[in-house]
Write a protein that holds these residues in place. Structure first.
Motif, PDB file in Angstrom:
ATOM      1  N   PHE A  89       9.232   5.387   9.950  1.00 30.49           N
ATOM      2  CA  PHE A  89       9.746   4.283   9.136  1.00 30.49           C
ATOM      3  C   PHE A  89      10.462   4.833   7.913  1.00 30.49           C
ATOM      4  N   ALA A  90      11.353   4.017   7.369  1.00 32.38           N
ATOM      5  CA  ALA A  90      12.105   4.358   6.163  1.00 32.38           C
ATOM      6  C   ALA A  90      12.437   3.067   5.422  1.00 32.38           C
ATOM      7  N   ALA A  91      12.947   3.220   4.213  1.00 32.19           N
ATOM      8  CA  ALA A  91      13.325   2.062   3.413  1.00 32.19           C
ATOM      9  C   ALA A  91      14.197   1.127   4.249  1.00 32.19           C
ATOM     10  N   GLY A  92      13.874  -0.160   4.178  1.00 30.97           N
ATOM     11  CA  GLY A  92      14.602  -1.174   4.937  1.00 30.97           C
ATOM     12  C   GLY A  92      13.886  -1.609   6.199  1.00 30.97           C
ATOM     13  N   ASP A  93      12.881  -0.837   6.654  1.00 38.38           N
ATOM     14  CA  ASP A  93      12.130  -1.177   7.866  1.00 38.38           C
ATOM     15  C   ASP A  93      10.971  -2.107   7.546  1.00 38.38           C
ATOM     16  N   THR A  94      10.586  -2.907   8.541  1.00 36.89           N
ATOM     17  CA  THR A  94       9.451  -3.805   8.446  1.00 36.89           C
ATOM     18  C   THR A  94       8.521  -3.528   9.621  1.00 36.89           C
ATOM     19  N   LEU A  95       7.222  -3.433   9.356  1.00 30.30           N
ATOM     20  CA  LEU A  95       6.224  -3.205  10.401  1.00 30.30           C
ATOM     21  C   LEU A  95       5.204  -4.330  10.386  1.00 30.30           C
ATOM     22  N   PHE A  96       4.689  -4.664  11.571  1.00 34.54           N
ATOM     23  CA  PHE A  96       3.589  -5.600  11.698  1.00 34.54           C
ATOM     24  C   PHE A  96       2.413  -4.871  12.329  1.00 34.54           C
ATOM     25  N   PHE A  97       1.241  -4.978  11.735  1.00 32.56           N
ATOM     26  CA  PHE A  97       0.027  -4.343  12.247  1.00 32.56           C
ATOM     27  C   PHE A  97      -0.941  -5.419  12.726  1.00 32.56           C
ATOM     28  N   GLN A  98      -1.426  -5.277  13.944  1.00 30.10           N
ATOM     29  CA  GLN A  98      -2.492  -6.145  14.418  1.00 30.10           C
ATOM     30  C   GLN A  98      -3.768  -5.793  13.657  1.00 30.10           C
ATOM     31  N   ALA A  99      -4.666  -6.754  13.554  1.00 31.71           N
ATOM     32  CA  ALA A  99      -5.960  -6.484  12.933  1.00 31.71           C
ATOM     33  C   ALA A  99      -6.658  -5.361  13.680  1.00 31.71           C
ATOM     34  N   ASN A 100      -7.416  -4.555  12.958  1.00 31.91           N
ATOM     35  CA  ASN A 100      -8.199  -3.440  13.499  1.00 31.91           C
ATOM     36  C   ASN A 100      -7.346  -2.312  14.070  1.00 31.91           C
ATOM     37  N   THR A 101      -6.182  -2.091  13.491  1.00 33.32           N
ATOM     38  CA  THR A 101      -5.337  -0.956  13.859  1.00 33.32           C
ATOM     39  C   THR A 101      -5.782   0.259  13.053  1.00 33.32           C
ATOM     40  N   GLU A 102      -6.044   1.363  13.736  1.00 32.28           N
ATOM     41  CA  GLU A 102      -6.438   2.601  13.065  1.00 32.28           C
ATOM     42  C   GLU A 102      -5.424   3.684  13.403  1.00 32.28           C
ATOM     43  N   GLY A 103      -5.240   4.607  12.469  1.00 32.22           N
ATOM     44  CA  GLY A 103      -4.313   5.684  12.749  1.00 32.22           C
ATOM     45  C   GLY A 103      -4.075   6.590  11.566  1.00 32.22           C
ATOM     46  N   LEU A 104      -3.067   7.434  11.719  1.00 32.06           N
ATOM     47  CA  LEU A 104      -2.764   8.489  10.754  1.00 32.06           C
ATOM     48  C   LEU A 104      -1.420   8.230  10.075  1.00 32.06           C
ATOM     49  N   TRP A 105      -1.451   8.144   8.746  1.00 32.78           N
ATOM     50  CA  TRP A 105      -0.240   8.036   7.939  1.00 32.78           C
ATOM     51  C   TRP A 105       0.191   9.427   7.516  1.00 32.78           C
ATOM     52  N   ASN A 106       1.477   9.687   7.574  1.00 32.98           N
ATOM     53  CA  ASN A 106       2.055  10.910   7.021  1.00 32.98           C
ATOM     54  C   ASN A 106       3.240  10.465   6.164  1.00 32.98           C
ATOM     55  N   ILE A 107       3.067  10.522   4.860  1.00 36.40           N
ATOM     56  CA  ILE A 107       4.095  10.072   3.930  1.00 36.40           C
ATOM     57  C   ILE A 107       4.944  11.271   3.529  1.00 36.40           C
ATOM     58  N   ASP A 108       6.234  11.226   3.887  1.00 38.89           N
ATOM     59  CA  ASP A 108       7.162  12.329   3.589  1.00 38.89           C
ATOM     60  C   ASP A 108       7.743  12.216   2.187  1.00 38.89           C
ATOM     61  N   GLU A 109       8.086  10.999   1.808  1.00 40.61           N
ATOM     62  CA  GLU A 109       8.747  10.723   0.536  1.00 40.61           C
ATOM     63  C   GLU A 109       8.059   9.507  -0.063  1.00 40.61           C
ATOM     64  N   THR A 110       7.735   9.540  -1.345  1.00 40.07           N
ATOM     65  CA  THR A 110       7.000   8.437  -1.973  1.00 40.07           C
ATOM     66  C   THR A 110       7.519   7.105  -1.468  1.00 40.07           C
ATOM     67  N   LEU A 111       6.593   6.293  -0.962  1.00 44.07           N
ATOM     68  CA  LEU A 111       6.999   5.009  -0.404  1.00 44.07           C
ATOM     69  C   LEU A 111       6.569   3.875  -1.311  1.00 44.07           C
ATOM     70  N   ARG A 112       7.310   2.814  -1.208  1.00 47.40           N
ATOM     71  CA  ARG A 112       6.959   1.565  -1.864  1.00 47.40           C
ATOM     72  C   ARG A 112       7.187   0.474  -0.834  1.00 47.40           C
ATOM     73  N   LYS A 113       6.233  -0.434  -0.761  1.00 49.14           N
ATOM     74  CA  LYS A 113       6.342  -1.516   0.210  1.00 49.14           C
ATOM     75  C   LYS A 113       5.884  -2.823  -0.417  1.00 49.14           C
ATOM     76  N   ILE A 114       6.347  -3.898   0.169  1.00 47.03           N
ATOM     77  CA  ILE A 114       5.824  -5.224  -0.071  1.00 47.03           C
ATOM     78  C   ILE A 114       4.898  -5.494   1.105  1.00 47.03           C
ATOM     79  N   TYR A 115       3.717  -6.002   0.844  1.00 47.28           N
ATOM     80  CA  TYR A 115       2.775  -6.239   1.933  1.00 47.28           C
ATOM     81  C   TYR A 115       2.228  -7.664   1.873  1.00 47.28           C
ATOM     82  N   VAL A 116       1.856  -8.172   3.040  1.00 50.01           N
ATOM     83  CA  VAL A 116       1.144  -9.433   3.158  1.00 50.01           C
ATOM     84  C   VAL A 116       0.041  -9.205   4.165  1.00 50.01           C
ATOM     85  N   ILE A 117      -1.205  -9.405   3.745  1.00 52.44           N
ATOM     86  CA  ILE A 117      -2.367  -9.249   4.625  1.00 52.44           C
ATOM     87  C   ILE A 117      -2.921 -10.638   4.885  1.00 52.44           C
ATOM     88  N   PHE A 118      -3.082 -10.957   6.171  1.00 54.40           N
ATOM     89  CA  PHE A 118      -3.566 -12.287   6.576  1.00 54.40           C
ATOM     90  C   PHE A 118      -5.052 -12.250   6.838  1.00 54.40           C
TER      91      PHE A 118
END
Length: 114
Positions: A85-114
């Motif tokens: 992912f990169a600036a401009g992308d949008t992701l949707f996560f299903q509940a109970n998603t587990e995994g590994l984040w690797n942040i290459d460049e400081t990220l900023r996001k807007i989030y909404v958790i339901f």
């Protein structure tokens, strides 16, 4: 108030220190953010989130939509292919998603958790 606005989310400066995230033996990521409460809908968590480079595991307990406004990296859901992912992308996560984040460049996001 029926409309909640986050003005210039890429430039919001009053972020709270939310600590660190990181795997043992790696440089921890600094995590910060600002939560915005929607009156009458306090069960919906929304805001601005920022994270410095690093690698960490995360379990997304509730469904979440995130739109990246700065930075880049990858997320590898357990048992699935890596998502870049990169600036401009949008992701949707299903509940109970587990995994590994690797942040290459400081990220900023807007989030909404339901």
């Amino acid at each position: 108030m029926k409309v909640q606005q986050i003005r210039q989310a890429a430039e919001v400066s009053a972020l709270e220190d939310w600590g660190t995230a990181g795997l043992p033996g790696t440089e921890p990521s600094r995590v910060s953010g600002r939560q915005y409460v929607i009156p009458g809908h306090e069960a919906i968590d929304t805001g601005v989130f920022e994270c410095s480079p690093g690698t960490y595991r995360r379990s997304v307990k509730q469904a979440e939509v995130m739109h990246f406004i700065k930075g880049s990296g990858t997320f590898t859901p357990d048992g699935e292919d890596t998502v870049r992912f990169a600036a401009g992308d949008t992701l949707f996560f299903q509940a109970n998603t587990e995994g590994l984040w690797n942040i290459d460049e400081t990220l900023r996001k807007i989030y909404v958790i339901f």
